[in-house]
Design an enzyme around this catalytic site. Structure first.
Site, PDB file in Angstrom:
ATOM      1  N   LYS A 279      87.776  -7.197 -66.331  1.00 14.94           N
ATOM      2  CA  LYS A 279      86.830  -6.386 -67.113  1.00 14.94           C
ATOM      3  C   LYS A 279      87.618  -5.232 -67.693  1.00 14.94           C
ATOM      4  O   LYS A 279      88.650  -4.833 -67.135  1.00 14.94           O
ATOM      5  CB  LYS A 279      85.717  -5.852 -66.208  1.00 14.94           C
ATOM      6  CG  LYS A 279      84.514  -5.356 -66.964  1.00 14.94           C
ATOM      7  CD  LYS A 279      83.614  -6.507 -67.395  1.00 14.94           C
ATOM      8  CE  LYS A 279      82.422  -6.048 -68.179  1.00 14.94           C
ATOM      9  NZ  LYS A 279      81.508  -7.173 -68.438  1.00 14.94           N
TER      10      LYS A 279
HETATM   11  P1  NAD Z   1      74.484  -4.245 -75.850  1.00 16.39           P
HETATM   12  O1  NAD Z   1      75.284  -3.019 -75.992  1.00 16.39           O
HETATM   13  O2  NAD Z   1      74.445  -5.229 -76.975  1.00 16.39           O
HETATM   14  O3  NAD Z   1      72.955  -3.871 -75.469  1.00 16.39           O
HETATM   15  C1  NAD Z   1      72.606  -3.012 -74.437  1.00 16.39           C
HETATM   16  C2  NAD Z   1      71.119  -2.714 -74.607  1.00 16.39           C
HETATM   17  O4  NAD Z   1      70.653  -1.952 -73.489  1.00 16.39           O
HETATM   18  C3  NAD Z   1      70.783  -1.880 -75.839  1.00 16.39           C
HETATM   19  O5  NAD Z   1      69.588  -2.355 -76.431  1.00 16.39           O
HETATM   20  C4  NAD Z   1      70.553  -0.483 -75.276  1.00 16.39           C
HETATM   21  O6  NAD Z   1      69.702   0.308 -76.096  1.00 16.39           O
HETATM   22  C5  NAD Z   1      69.889  -0.857 -73.974  1.00 16.39           C
HETATM   23  N1  NAD Z   1      69.855   0.196 -72.957  1.00 16.39           N
HETATM   24  C6  NAD Z   1      70.857   0.981 -72.505  1.00 16.39           C
HETATM   25  N2  NAD Z   1      70.393   1.806 -71.540  1.00 16.39           N
HETATM   26  C7  NAD Z   1      69.071   1.510 -71.391  1.00 16.39           C
HETATM   27  C8  NAD Z   1      68.028   2.004 -70.549  1.00 16.39           C
HETATM   28  N3  NAD Z   1      68.255   2.967 -69.676  1.00 16.39           N
HETATM   29  N4  NAD Z   1      66.789   1.449 -70.662  1.00 16.39           N
HETATM   30  C9  NAD Z   1      66.542   0.463 -71.540  1.00 16.39           C
HETATM   31  N5  NAD Z   1      67.487  -0.043 -72.349  1.00 16.39           N
HETATM   32  C10 NAD Z   1      68.729   0.474 -72.275  1.00 16.39           C
HETATM   33  O7  NAD Z   1      75.002  -4.972 -74.501  1.00 16.39           O
HETATM   34  P2  NAD Z   1      74.822  -6.502 -74.090  1.00 16.39           P
HETATM   35  O8  NAD Z   1      76.044  -7.242 -74.481  1.00 16.39           O
HETATM   36  O9  NAD Z   1      73.481  -6.976 -74.515  1.00 16.39           O
HETATM   37  O10 NAD Z   1      74.902  -6.379 -72.487  1.00 16.39           O
HETATM   38  C11 NAD Z   1      73.758  -6.057 -71.697  1.00 16.39           C
HETATM   39  C12 NAD Z   1      74.067  -6.409 -70.252  1.00 16.39           C
HETATM   40  O11 NAD Z   1      74.381  -7.803 -70.134  1.00 16.39           O
HETATM   41  C13 NAD Z   1      75.261  -5.676 -69.639  1.00 16.39           C
HETATM   42  O12 NAD Z   1      75.025  -5.469 -68.262  1.00 16.39           O
HETATM   43  C14 NAD Z   1      76.397  -6.666 -69.815  1.00 16.39           C
HETATM   44  O13 NAD Z   1      77.462  -6.437 -68.909  1.00 16.39           O
HETATM   45  C15 NAD Z   1      75.667  -7.952 -69.524  1.00 16.39           C
HETATM   46  N6  NAD Z   1      76.295  -9.163 -70.059  1.00 16.39           N
HETATM   47  C16 NAD Z   1      76.593  -9.277 -71.366  1.00 16.39           C
HETATM   48  C17 NAD Z   1      77.144 -10.476 -71.834  1.00 16.39           C
HETATM   49  C18 NAD Z   1      77.408 -10.702 -73.292  1.00 16.39           C
HETATM   50  O14 NAD Z   1      77.718 -11.856 -73.650  1.00 16.39           O
HETATM   51  N7  NAD Z   1      77.295  -9.703 -74.158  1.00 16.39           N
HETATM   52  C19 NAD Z   1      77.422 -11.525 -70.942  1.00 16.39           C
HETATM   53  C20 NAD Z   1      77.084 -11.370 -69.590  1.00 16.39           C
HETATM   54  C21 NAD Z   1      76.509 -10.174 -69.168  1.00 16.39           C
END
Ligand code: NAD
Length: 423
Positions: free
Chosen positions: A113
């Site tokens: 990571k």
């Molecule tokens: P992103 O940056 O695209 O989206 C994050 C979202 O969370 C945004 O809409 C933001 O406004 C919202 N957010 C942040 N703090 C918040 C809060 N306190 N309350 C409500 N909403 C809140 O990120 P992402 O890629 O969608 O990742 C989201 C999660 O999924 C993370 O934990 C990431 O590690 C995990 N993840 C992502 C992927 C991927 O392919 N992108 C894969 C596996 C896991």
């Protein structure tokens, strides 16, 4: 290497939680101490200064991290997070989780990571590009298609991956598409990558509900977070017949008991930068979504959303972790007591790493598959992983998280024992 930075309370100490989960799984599996010692350590921790010229002419220096936890089963793989709260503790915890995640879906990768402690919402695209290019240059010797392959995470996207791929390629002197995944299609990305994590979540959700004999049309789903993962999960869940009744993002939340129109909500969020104020929904306080009555709660934002402080008030009947580490240990214990199953992150959101793996395989062979083929292969991998985890949880009377961890840690430990210690 152990860490310089310790958070005081395990609730807000993701690495403490990851180490505890590892310890408990090692005990259940009866693994030797020396295997535990190796799994508890990190192969490599890289911390770099990332100086970048801002649009106003001033220089700012950010801190960049790349943590490689394990290469026992293959090259490291894991996302790059751009967020002000990124620190070594969080990156290490997520790197370890990443090792287990690849092993749950039986993909030949180890875990890594990384990230930069910047706030992309406050940066222009030019600033973001300069930070990304300098950060990637600092990592040229430790990443690569045979070593460690970054992907998008919170605050990064396909364009950031394109800059990383280009910077790495320029440093090497030839094009290396397989150095990152989650790239745009035109430069070696894979069909189906943009909604892969959400597609995997919905696939696992359907399997979990079917296994528990709770799958019915119109089940009410609430989603925290409307980024890459939250949006795709919402869209695909609605297409699969679920009723998405509330969604939040960092700025606010919206609800509609009849089900939100996700296509319209996506268009609204694109234009306004938030879901708050959506005309076909009713606004509610952001964190209130976690406590709404519903069948399924899907945290898809950041770690530590469900804690000892709010777990008693959660009214969902099932929790599916689309985000990484959204449930603290205290919350998990409360859910177990209240018989609310939690489908763990390392299984629920493994669709992302699975399609990333497909992208890397396609890049290495320079031969690309159709979207249909990708969806079919994803479905096979996720179904197999869910079946494996569910069987262990039923047979050994474990939670789904314990079962997923035991499956994954058992696989990594086996690889480690077979390879032995060099020299
Ligand atoms: P992103 O940056 O695209 O989206 C994050 C979202 O969370 C945004 O809409 C933001 O406004 C919202 N957010 C942040 N703090 C918040 C809060 N306190 N309350 C409500 N909403 C809140 O990120 P992402 O890629 O969608 O990742 C989201 C999660 O999924 C993370 O934990 C990431 O590690 C995990 N993840 C992502 C992927 C991927 O392919 N992108 C894969 C596996 C896991």
């Amino acid at each position: 290497m152990h860490l310089p930075h310790q958070r005081e309370h395990e609730e807000f100490h993701p690495l403490g939680m990851a180490q505890r989960q590892l310890r408990e799984s090692v005990e259940r599996l009866g693994l030797p101490d020396e295997i535990h010692a190796k799994l508890a350590h990190f192969k490599r921790i890289v911390v770099v200064a990332v100086p970048a010229r801002m649009d106003n002419g001033c220089l700012e220096v950010f801190t960049g991290y790349r943590v490689q936890h394990s290469m026992e089963r293959g090259p490291c793989k894991g996302g790059m997070r751009y967020h002000p709260a990124v620190d070594l503790d969080e990156v290490c915890a997520l790197a370890m989780l990443r090792t287990w995640k690849a092993a749950v879906v039986n993909i030949p990768y180890g875990g890594a990571k990384g990230g930069v402690d910047c706030d992309p919402q406050q940066l222009s695209r030019g600033e973001l590009e300069r930070i990304t290019r300098r950060f990637t240059s600092e990592l040229v010797e430790v990443i690569g298609p045979e070593k460690d392959i970054p992907a998008p995470d919170v605050g990064t996207d396909a364009e950031v991956m394109a800059w990383m791929m280009d910077t790495y390629s320029m440093n090497r002197g030839f094009v290396v598409p397989g150095v990152v995944t989650g790239k745009p299609l035109a430069i070696g990305g894979s069909a189906g990558r943009s909604d892969a994590t959400g597609r995997g979540c919905v696939c696992i959700l359907e399997q979990a509900l079917a296994a528990m004999e709770r799958l019915r049309p119109g089940l009410k789903v609430v989603i925290q977070g409307f980024g890459k993962v939250g949006r795709a999960t919402a869209r695909l869940a609605a297409q699969a017949g679920f009723r998405v009744v509330a969604v939040s993002d960092v700025c606010g939340a919206t609800q509609n008991p009849h089900g939100l129109d996700i296509a319209k909500l996506e268009a609204y969020a694109e234009e306004h930068g938030t879901v708050a104020g959506f005309p076909e929904g009713e606004d509610l306080e952001r964190d209130q979504v976690l406590l709404l009555p519903c069948d399924v709660l899907i945290p898809a934002a950041l770690e530590g959303a469900l804690t000892g402080d709010n777990a008693e008030q959660v009214q969902a009947k099932l929790i599916l972790e689309a985000a990484n580490g959204p449930t603290t240990g205290e919350a998990e214990a409360i859910f177990a007591e209240r018989c609310i199953p939690v489908v763990p992150d390392i299984l629920a959101n493994a669709g992302g790493v699975t399609i990333s793996y497909f992208e890397w395989v396609q890049d290495l062979q320079a031969y690309f598959w159709s979207e249909e083929e990708i969806h079919q292969k994803l479905y096979q991998v996720m179904t197999q992983a869910f079946g494996d985890v569910y069987c262990i949880s039923e047979e050994k009377k474990l939670t789904l998280r314990q079962a997923a961890l035991d499956l994954a840690i058992g696989r990594v430990a086996e690889a480690q024992a077979l390879r032995g210690i060099y020299p």
